[in-house]
Design a protein around this motif. Structure first.
Motif, mmCIF file in Angstrom:
data_model
loop_
_atom_site.group_PDB
_atom_site.id
_atom_site.type_symbol
_atom_site.label_atom_id
_atom_site.label_comp_id
_atom_site.label_asym_id
_atom_site.label_seq_id
_atom_site.Cartn_x
_atom_site.Cartn_y
_atom_site.Cartn_z
ATOM 1 N N UNK A 1 0.846 -1.203 0.000
ATOM 2 C CA UNK A 1 0.000 0.000 0.000
ATOM 3 C C UNK A 1 0.876 1.245 0.000
ATOM 4 N N UNK B 1 -2.290 5.979 0.497
ATOM 5 C CA UNK B 1 -3.433 5.175 0.936
ATOM 6 C C UNK B 1 -3.426 4.947 2.446
ATOM 7 N N UNK B 2 -2.245 5.116 3.040
ATOM 8 C CA UNK B 2 -2.125 4.923 4.479
ATOM 9 C C UNK B 2 -2.377 6.200 5.243
ATOM 10 N N UNK C 1 -10.842 8.785 9.559
ATOM 11 C CA UNK C 1 -10.917 7.387 9.980
ATOM 12 C C UNK C 1 -11.275 7.344 11.465
ATOM 13 N N UNK D 1 -11.732 4.827 14.565
ATOM 14 C CA UNK D 1 -11.371 3.454 14.961
ATOM 15 C C UNK D 1 -11.987 3.124 16.316
ATOM 16 N N UNK E 1 -13.949 1.879 11.415
ATOM 17 C CA UNK E 1 -13.347 0.547 11.524
ATOM 18 C C UNK E 1 -13.565 0.039 12.948
ATOM 19 N N UNK F 1 -11.208 -2.984 16.190
ATOM 20 C CA UNK F 1 -9.767 -2.706 16.086
ATOM 21 C C UNK F 1 -9.335 -1.880 17.288
ATOM 22 N N UNK G 1 -1.096 6.208 14.073
ATOM 23 C CA UNK G 1 -1.394 5.219 15.107
ATOM 24 C C UNK G 1 -0.940 3.833 14.664
ATOM 25 N N UNK H 1 -2.089 -0.184 15.157
ATOM 26 C CA UNK H 1 -3.085 -1.140 15.650
ATOM 27 C C UNK H 1 -2.638 -2.515 15.190
ATOM 28 N N UNK I 1 -0.596 -3.112 11.936
ATOM 29 C CA UNK I 1 -0.775 -2.052 10.938
ATOM 30 C C UNK I 1 -0.479 -0.661 11.479
ATOM 31 N N UNK I 2 0.125 0.148 10.601
ATOM 32 C CA UNK I 2 0.349 1.562 10.922
ATOM 33 C C UNK I 2 -0.525 2.412 10.030
ATOM 34 N N UNK I 3 -1.009 3.520 10.568
ATOM 35 C CA UNK I 3 -1.853 4.397 9.758
ATOM 36 C C UNK I 3 -1.497 5.836 10.122
#
Ligand SMILES: Cc1cc2nc3c(=O)[nH]c(=O)nc-3n(C[C@H](O)[C@H](O)[C@H](O)COP(=O)(O)OP(=O)(O)OC[C@H]3O[C@@H](n4cnc5c(N)ncnc54)[C@H](O)[C@@H]3O)c2cc1C
Ligand SMILES: Cc1cc2nc3c(=O)[nH]c(=O)nc-3n(C[C@H](O)[C@H](O)[C@H](O)COP(=O)(O)OP(=O)(O)OC[C@H]3O[C@@H](n4cnc5c(N)ncnc54)[C@H](O)[C@@H]3O)c2cc1C
Ligand SMILES: Nc1ncnc2c1ncn2[C@@H]1O[C@H](COP(=O)(O)O)[C@@H](O)[C@H]1O
Lengths: 301, 432, 255
Positions: free
Chosen positions: B1, B5-6, B34, B36, B130, B133, B148, B150, B153-155
């Protein structure tokens, strides 16, 4: 020939379904792949026993051919023993006939030429009654009907098998556990156990009161700590002991289905809201690692 | 990705009222948001006594309350003083209270449905929600919070908003709060008891659509705290809030005291034959204005709702949901206004909190804290009131003593003095 | 022949079912969920699609209420989903369900494998996979606890009650898997986000050209209640509680 066509890979269930047919004044016709079963069932009250001859050792592979036989013979019902093979065959036959099917009936009886069946939904929380007319299929669990006596005629029938699925190997499952359905007392463990060795806590209690050890599906199928025949519930063993004691079993409906006929149900769980307490006669809200050894001690005396 | 997109404009941690209100406002302004939530559905594990003041929903969008998942319109404001087996109930009934569609109003609510509804509104407005999560950590780069983590995964985002409730892990991660001081929080327990709609209306004398909100004093065995009771459509929410420090020293557990409350002769008939469908426990900030964290932002990071400490506990009610929503809106507005220079989001946020009257509200109710600190408020006062009542209504053929003697005698019997009561009165008046 | 179909069903959570005093069944408070074992189906399909170098496509037949299932199912790794949104689903029996699913699957090109669970959490009727096989006249393997795909050949271990049977079949085929086939992982953040961008094809009953009327008639639905004593020993400390329990068991004469 009208009548009830019957199949089970377990001869005991076949006899019981013959009993069901006779009870309702219907002609029972037994289908089997096994010459041996045919002989064993000779005096079980069927009108006729048809031994299927064909290219496959798997009864499931004759589904299409059996569907055609049922249709040609004007059968009114195909009643199959509710085992893994039987359920597969039955549903495939129902699929080829595109007809009604009731799986794992709780009860079945005729009224005005309609077959009225009940069965459980939602893991046992709900009971549904369905009416079937015309050629239909049911699967029947063991122990529902009394076998009868009477001699049957024997016949062989050549059928076309679907050989797309073939057997590579068969390994018998050696039953390690006892037959829980006959146990007088059962101590049941659930996912609360931290490790396999802790099963000893349950065994100690079981030894003191003379019980067998059973478990929930997750303990047998996910953790493999006890053999598959040790798990109790809608997809496992249905037990009817005088006394059932659970420890660390949440009591989800699918499990509780298997203990409905227990004489007395005792539950030990840390969560006072666990559904098992609603199903229990007696309960202690507490840590099984504390409570069970104390109970074992208390019952020794 | 790819990196693009992240990356979001904003990531909001926690889909309680604060997080969803913030996400809704940002998404409506076209921001890429987003939201969460660790629960499988928003509100699944959230606990509230049970009432909301709809002015906050009006602020979010006028008229929104009309489609909100709300229970009963509060027309009966009640206070109940328990003393031993006795009880005094004050019932302020105003049929026109919160009537019709004259927002703002006050309604009882059940959080599981309300939170799910509000998060769905945010999603409708374009936010990505989301669930299931849990955010584990923040990502920091060159002194800024940039995202963050989770699980695996990093976002990334321009701003991360901590809406993760009391004892906020995100705020701790950002180094803005330490683990919460036991003194500043209460522990709340609550049960939802299901009863037929008709039965509830009869037991509380409610007409169709009417609801009661009741505050209980004297039900905590002298522990700093109080109880509450709210009528929902087909259930009653009953609970208590305690100071954990004092509970730890007490001989009974929170559960035991709560069980006693349920058995109280004035409470038991109200919930009789009901089925308990939910039991939960949760922390609640109790310190009011002084419980607000000294720093509510740093670069790339804002705190809203309970995470920031926005709860008013007036003794007769807890207000947190409305403040959560207002602070969520404030944060969103601050971020929108800082479009050119995101570093301004923090200072903007402090301004918005004042402009939307959240800070002034918190400040105005500050004095309650001291009043509520008064240790004998939780047993002696309710008992005193009941003693006075008992003397007032008891006729035994003896020559009656005067009302004044009665009251003074009762004060003394409860180990209190006029002076203590006067001081409390003054504090109380000052706090208003 | 590389697409793998995962049949999954959106069901009412049985833990939320309420039985009224008159034994009528109240589903209004029940949350929806993907049928427990269908999570294993989805994971099995994702793995099989990887082995075949194709896509994993979820197919579900449900009412409008089943819509939330799509995000959940897609976040579990499916590439696409096909949602048969039809009110008929609420009345469907095994026959109608299989007809709906078979009709939808026929519209999907290049299907190599169709996977169902052993049984759904609500019906647990264990009919769907064999019925789909019959309707599409494909070979069927049920009770599968393990499967391997090698080229076009699927080898599966079947758990029957008296034996473990290893069978072989050439694809395309239908299989019904047991939950022990794999542990179904919990989706992570990126997987959940990716789900929102995936393709969902929605079909209406009319698009299927299939008869969705049930073959059996349901005449009654009623709840089952267990009447037990429900006595919890909570007086005194644990030792006293255990003592009380032991005494009760003696008195009951079950020891
Ligand atoms: C179609 C279908 C069929 C199924 N068939 C069956 C079946 O036949 N049989 C079956 O068993 N299941 C079956 N299940 C699974 C069932 O739904 C449950 O998931 C399973 O029974 C739960 O097992 P458990 O109680 O061991 O685990 P959990 O539900 O995890 O419960 C563990 C319990 O232990 C308690 N606990 C934890 N620590 C302690 C401690 N130290 N001391 C005391 N208590 C503690 C917890 O409070 C909890 O109540 C089926 C499911 C489906 C969908
Ligand atoms: C017993 C009790 C009674 C109360 N009564 C009332 C009342 O009657 N009226 C009123 O207005 N207020 C009341 N309050 C206060 C009110 O409930 C809170 O102030 C309000 O819920 C705050 O909203 P929030 O959105 O800030 O936080 P919360 O509602 O706590 O929401 C936080 C959300 O973040 C999620 N989350 C947390 N950590 C993570 C993470 N790491 N990753 C992802 N998600 C995460 C949580 O699951 C949760 O959904 C009461 C509180 C209690 C405890
Ligand atoms: N409505 C449906 N939509 C999609 N898949 C289904 C549906 N009903 C059943 N299935 C599949 O068939 C399996 C067995 O269902 P059943 O035969 O009803 O026990 C389920 O676990 C699913 O994999």
């Amino acid at each position: 020939m009208a009548g009830i066509f019957i199949y089970s890979d377990k001869a005991d269930i076949t006899s019981e379904i013959i009993g069901f047919a006779r009870l309702n004044g219907k002609l029972p016709v037994v289908l089997t792949l096994s010459e041996k079963d045919a002989q064993a069932l000779r005096n079980a009250g069927a009108d006729k026993i048809i031994v299927i001859k064909g290219q496959s050792e798997m009864i499931e592979n004759y589904a299409r051919a059996i569907a055609a036989v049922l249709k040609n013979e004007g059968a009114e019902l195909f009643a199959v023993g509710a085992t893994p093979r039987g359920r597969d065959l039955a549903a495939r036959v129902a699929g080829y006939l595109d007809c009604a099917m009731v799986s794992d009936i709780s009860s079945a009886s005729y009224k005005d030429e309609q077959l009225i069946c009940t069965r459980m939904l939602y893991g046992g929380a709900v009971q549904q009654t369905e009416k079937l007319s015309g050629l239909s299929v049911i699967t029947v669990p063991a122990g529902k009907y009394e076998p009868v006596q009477g001699e049957a005629s024997l016949q062989t029938l050549e059928l076309q098998a679907d050989t797309r699925v073939s057997v590579v190997e068969t390994a018998p499952i050696v039953k390690e556990g006892v037959d829980l359905s006959k146990a007088e007392k059962v101590v049941c463990v659930g996912m609360a156990l931290d490790k396999a060795e802790d099963l000893q806590i349950a065994r100690d209690l079981a030894n003191v009161i003379g019980a067998e050890v059973g478990c929930t599906r997750s303990i047998a199928e996910e953790r493999h700590w006890l053999p598959a025949e040790s798990y109790i519930g809608i997809s496992g063993a249905v037990v009817k002991p005088k006394l059932y004691i659970s420890m660390g079993v949440s009591g989800q409906i699918q499990h509780v289905y298997g203990i409905r006929d227990a004489g007395l149900i005792v539950a030990i769980d840390t969560n006072e809201k666990a559904p098992i307490f609603k199903a229990a006669d007696y309960g202690i809200v507490g840590d099984l690692y504390q409570v069970v050894p104390m109970l074992t001690e208390a019952l020794k005396k | 990705m790819s990196q693009a997109e992240d990356k979001f404009d904003s990531i909001i941690v926690g889909a309680g009222p604060a997080g969803s209100a913030c996400a809704y406002t940002l998404a409506k302004a076209g921001k890429n948001v987003l939201l969460i939530e660790r629960g499988d559905t928003p509100g699944a594990k959230n606990v509230t006594g049970g009432r909301i003041y709809t002015y906050a929903l009006e602020m979010l969008e006028p008229g929104l309350y009309a489609e909100a998942a709300l229970e009963r319109r509060v027309t009966h404001e009640q206070i109940m003083l328990l003393g031993g087996e006795r009880a005094i109930t004050v019932d302020f009934h105003q049929p026109g209270f919160n009537a019709g569609d004259q927002a703002p109003m006050s309604f009882t609510i059940l959080r599981a449905v309300f939170d799910e509804w509000l998060a769905a509104k945010a999603e409708e407005a374009g936010a990505i929600v989301a669930c299931g999560i849990k955010v584990d950590r923040l990502i920091e780069q060159e002194g800024r919070i940039v995202g963050v983590v989770a699980g695996e995964d990093e976002m990334y985002a321009d701003v991360v908003i901590a809406a993760d409730g009391v004892n906020s892990l995100m705020a701790q991660e950002a180094g803005l709060i330490k683990d919460i001081a036991a003194k500043n929080v209460g522990v709340g327990v609550k049960e939802v008891i299901e009863l037929p709609e008709q039965t509830i209306s009869e037991r509380f004398n409610l007409r169709t659509d009417e609801g009661a909100a009741r505050m209980l004093l004297g039900c905590t065995e002298g522990i700093h705290g109080g109880g509450f009771l709210y009528t929902n459509k087909q259930s009653i929410s009953l609970g208590c809030v305690f100071t954990p420090e004092e509970v730890a020293r007490h001989r009974k557990s929170v559960q035991e005291i709560f069980q006693d409350l349920k058995m109280h002769p004035a409470i038991a008939p109200l919930i009789a034959d009901g089925e308990s469908i939910e039991y939960s426990a949760h922390l609640v900030s109790e310190a009011g204005f002084r419980g607000i964290h000294p720093r509510l932002y740093r670069e790339g990071f804002l705190m809203v709702g309970d995470a920031a400490g926005f709860v008013v506990n007036t003794g007769y009610s807890i207000r947190g949901i409305d403040l959560a929503i207002v602070s969520g809106i404030a944060a969103a507005k601050a971020i929108i206004a800082a479009a050119e220079n995101i570093a301004l989001a923090g200072p903007n946020y402090m301004q918005e909190l004042n402009r939307l009257k959240l800070m002034p509200t918190m400040k105005a109710t500050d004095g309650y804290f001291e009043v509520l600190e008064t240790p004998w408020l939780y047993d002696k006062i309710p008992n005193l009131a009941n003693d006075v009542m008992e003397k007032l209504f008891k006729v035994d053929g003896e020559t009656p003593s005067g009302v004044k003697e009665n009251v003074l005698g009762a004060i003394k019997a409860n180990g209190l003095s006029i002076w203590q009561l006067t001081k409390l009165g003054i504090k109380g008046v000052r706090s208003l | 022949m590389s697409q793998v179909i995962a049949c999954y069903k959106w069901v009412a959570d049985e833990a939320d079912i309420r039985i009224n005093a008159d034994l009528s069944v109240d589903l209004s408070k029940a949350k929806g969920k993907i049928s427990d074992y269908d999570k294993n189906v989805i994971e099995a399909a994702v793995q099989a699609a990887a082995a075949l170098g194709g896509k994993a496509v979820g197919v579900t037949f449900g009412t409008a209420d089943a819509k939330p299932s799509l995000k959940d199912a897609l976040s579990r790794g499916l590439d696409e989903a096909c949602y048969i949104n039809a009110q008929e689903a609420s009345q469907a029996d095994g026959a109608a369900t299989a007809r709906a699913l078979a009709a939808a699957i026929k519209k999907i090109a290049d299907v190599g494998l169709i996977i169902c669970a052993e049984g759904a959490s609500d019906t647990y009727s264990r009919q769907t996979a064999p019925r789909i096989g019959a309707l599409l006249d494909l070979p069927v393997v049920t009770s599968v606890s393990k499967m391997d795909i090698n080229g076009n050949i699927l080898t599966a271990a079947r758990k029957l009650d008296d034996c473990m049977q290893t069978v072989k079949v050439e694809l395309p085929a239908v299989v019904a898997v047991l939950p022990e086939i794999n542990p179904a992982p919990i989706p992570g953040l990126k997987a959940v986000l990716a789900a929102g961008k995936k393709t969902v094809t929605e079909l209406k009953a009319a698009d299927l050209g299939a008869d969705l009327t049930p073959r059996s008639t349901v005449s009654e639905v009623k709840g089952y209640v267990m009447n037990r004593k429900n006595i919890i020993f909570n007086e005194g400390d644990l030792a006293e509680q255990v003592k009380a329990l032991a005494a009760a068991l003696r008195k009951e004469g079950v020891l």
